[in-house]
Write an enzyme that holds these catalytic residues in place. Structure first.
Site, PDB file in Angstrom:
ATOM      1  N   CYS A 274     -12.926   2.292 -12.529  1.00 34.21           N
ATOM      2  CA  CYS A 274     -11.855   2.969 -11.797  1.00 34.21           C
ATOM      3  C   CYS A 274     -12.137   3.044 -10.298  1.00 34.21           C
ATOM      4  O   CYS A 274     -11.237   2.884  -9.479  1.00 34.21           O
ATOM      5  CB  CYS A 274     -11.622   4.369 -12.369  1.00 34.21           C
ATOM      6  SG  CYS A 274     -13.081   5.435 -12.349  1.00 34.21           S
ATOM      7  N   HIS A 406     -13.832  10.277 -13.296  1.00 34.14           N
ATOM      8  CA  HIS A 406     -12.665   9.433 -13.031  1.00 34.14           C
ATOM      9  C   HIS A 406     -12.286   9.523 -11.555  1.00 34.14           C
ATOM     10  O   HIS A 406     -12.671  10.466 -10.854  1.00 34.14           O
ATOM     11  CB  HIS A 406     -11.483   9.873 -13.906  1.00 34.14           C
ATOM     12  CG  HIS A 406     -10.364   8.880 -13.978  1.00 34.14           C
ATOM     13  ND1 HIS A 406     -10.574   7.526 -14.099  1.00 34.14           N
ATOM     14  CD2 HIS A 406      -9.011   9.051 -13.937  1.00 34.14           C
ATOM     15  CE1 HIS A 406      -9.397   6.900 -14.153  1.00 34.14           C
ATOM     16  NE2 HIS A 406      -8.440   7.805 -14.049  1.00 34.14           N
ATOM     17  N   ASP A 427      -2.898   5.765 -11.030  1.00 36.12           N
ATOM     18  CA  ASP A 427      -4.062   5.875 -11.904  1.00 36.12           C
ATOM     19  C   ASP A 427      -4.457   4.486 -12.399  1.00 36.12           C
ATOM     20  O   ASP A 427      -3.628   3.779 -12.971  1.00 36.12           O
ATOM     21  CB  ASP A 427      -3.740   6.782 -13.098  1.00 36.12           C
ATOM     22  CG  ASP A 427      -4.965   7.168 -13.904  1.00 36.12           C
ATOM     23  OD1 ASP A 427      -5.930   6.377 -13.945  1.00 36.12           O
ATOM     24  OD2 ASP A 427      -4.972   8.262 -14.491  1.00 36.12           O
TER      25      ASP A 427
END
Length: 493
Positions: A274, A406, A427
């Site tokens: 991520c 995250h 996201d």
């Protein structure tokens, strides 16, 4: 069978008799078999036995210490009582066996006594062992130094065992963290891509021909260090601008960043990529802005994840964030290591991009919320809040946002008619097919749910953001590199 004249022991052969005499009577001071009396010679011992231990019958008890059975250790008030005990319980050891009846004899391993059967030998040996245990207790109780040494030995052993257990737990915890953060030797983006594609073929979800094509595309992408674009969705910001131009009943005003491409995780970085995908989003916006052309003149295409890893390693080599580099052992390429706000800051600053880290280190609102974070983002995007324009397409790049486990990208913020704030977030975990729904002209208010995050939606204990706002001169870059030797961030509150 032969009978020992000194103790009455029955022996089978003359050699056994000689050995018995040597061990039991010649090598040591003669001792009465019926009491604890020791004699200087065998004539004296025989006279003692005749006088002190006649055949059972009435007579005075001899004086001295209480006599003791030589076979089981039982004591009596007189020698006659012990003699009666010996003859009644152990008489078979004193009387010779019947002629022609051979008998196996048992020698005590701890002394020279020879017993007629195994049960008697076991009782005799048990007495030896019990006497040994009592002697150990007497020694320990009798000397305080022994107690102290024993206690110290026990403590040392407990400390050693505790140290081994702690070392084992630390080793297991370290290995767990290595696996969790991708720092083990299980390979990186390339290895995970190949492994997951092979798994897809084995499950029938991918044809072998598709596998070979995607493998070839990946190898070409890695060779040139550029992203293959297979997880990219472009045009979402422009679609949002058109969407907000219509009458939206709940939104009073909205601020959007410059154009941003969305990148989601692929088979090669699923579960750990991520941070890299958010950097790709941020870079896609910076490349659209002419004011950063000088800083990014060597970057024309979005780099792939292994290339981004190498770029961060280059920033470490320049001297940025030595503590962070040490945490990763100065190596990211070829691993599945997670990265965070510090690595993004080091990379951007090494490219001479002016940025800052803001640390919202604790909640600033009820129920663990972070309203100060929302207010900061509003201030970043809204240079002129009193403008009458409902949709403000700002020249500002998006914001990198990190929290535990995250990271995401903030691309804008809504001010609702009830004066509450709502972040618009890309996201990396959202797949392309979902993002592409936002490109349709028939968008309605429900399609924005995957982007909108209200104050009550962000309840992690801590958030860090990295915001870009200008470029650095070479001299300013050197100063920031030196300042990163001890990494600090602006803290709110």
């Amino acid at each position: 069978m032969l009978l020992c004249e000194l103790c009455g022991q029955a022996l089978r052969t003359e050699p056994e008799m000689r050995r018995h005499l040597l061990r039991a009577h010649l090598e040591r001071e003669p001792r009465c078999p019926l009491c604890s009396f020791s004699a200087p010679g065998y004539d004296e011992l025989r006279a003692h036995v005749d006088s002190a231990h006649p055949e059972p019958g009435p007579g005075p008890a001899p004086a001295g210490s209480p006599p003791q059975c030589p076979f089981c250790g039982e004591t009596g008030a007189s020698g006659r009582q012990v003699e009666a005990h010996v003859r009644s319980r152990h008489g078979h050891l004193l009387d010779p066996p019947a002629p022609g009846n051979s008998q196996q004899l048992y020698e005590c391993p701890m002394c020279d006594l020879v017993c007629a059967n195994g049960q008697i030998l076991q009782e005799h040996v048990d007495l030896h062992l019990e006497e040994h245990r009592f002697s150990e207790v007497d020694i320990n109780v009798g000397g305080s130094l022994s107690d102290l040494e024993l206690a110290q030995q026990i403590q040392n052993e407990e400390d050693r065992q505790q140290g081994l257990e702690e070392a084992r737990r630390e080793r297991e915890e370290f290995q767990k963290l290595q696996r969790q953060y991708g720092l083990d030797s299980s390979g990186g983006y390339k290895q995970q891509s190949l492994k997951n594609m092979e798994r897809e073929v084995a499950r029938g979800r991918m044809q072998p021909s598709e596998y070979h094509k995607r493998k070839a595309d990946m190898m070409e992408s890695l060779a040139f260090g550029v992203d293959d674009g297979k997880t990219k969705t472009s045009g979402v910001i422009e679609a949002l601008c058109r969407y907000y131009q219509n009458e939206i009943k709940d939104v009073r005003r909205v601020w959007l960043s410059t154009g941003v491409d969305h990148f989601h995780s692929s088979l090669g970085d699923r579960g750990w990529g991520c941070g890299y995908r958010n950097f790709q989003m941020l870079l896609s916006s910076l490349l659209r802005n002419g004011m950063y052309n000088d800083c990014l003149r060597d970057i024309t295409l979005i780099p792939c994840i292994p290339k981004i890893q190498s770029m961060i390693e280059d920033a470490w080599k320049e001297g940025f964030d030595p503590q962070g580099a040490s945490h990763f052992s100065n190596r990211l390429h070829g691993t599945k290591a997670w990265i965070g706000a510090c690595e993004i800051y080091s990379l951007l600053t090494s490219l001479r991009l002016k940025c800052q880290i803001i640390d919202f280190h604790k909640p600033t609102g009820p129920l663990g919320t972070h309203p100060r974070l929302f207010e900061w983002v509003l201030s970043y995007y809204s240079s002129n809040r009193e403008s009458g324009t409902k949709v403000v397409c700002t020249p500002k790049p998006p914001i990198y946002m990190q929290h535990q486990g995250h990271s995401r990208t903030i691309v804008g913020i809504e001010e609702r008619k009830n004066r509450t704030l709502c972040l618009l977030i890309f996201d990396p975990g959202c797949p392309s097919q979902e993002m592409q729904k936002l490109l349709k002209q028939s968008n309605d208010d429900t399609s924005l749910k995957l982007l909108r995050k209200f104050v009550g939606s962000l309840k992690d204990k801590q958030y860090q953001i990295v915001a870009v706002d200008g470029e650095l001169s070479p001299e300013e870059k050197v100063v920031r590199c030196q300042a990163s030797q001890v990494f600090t961030a602006a803290r709110i509150p």
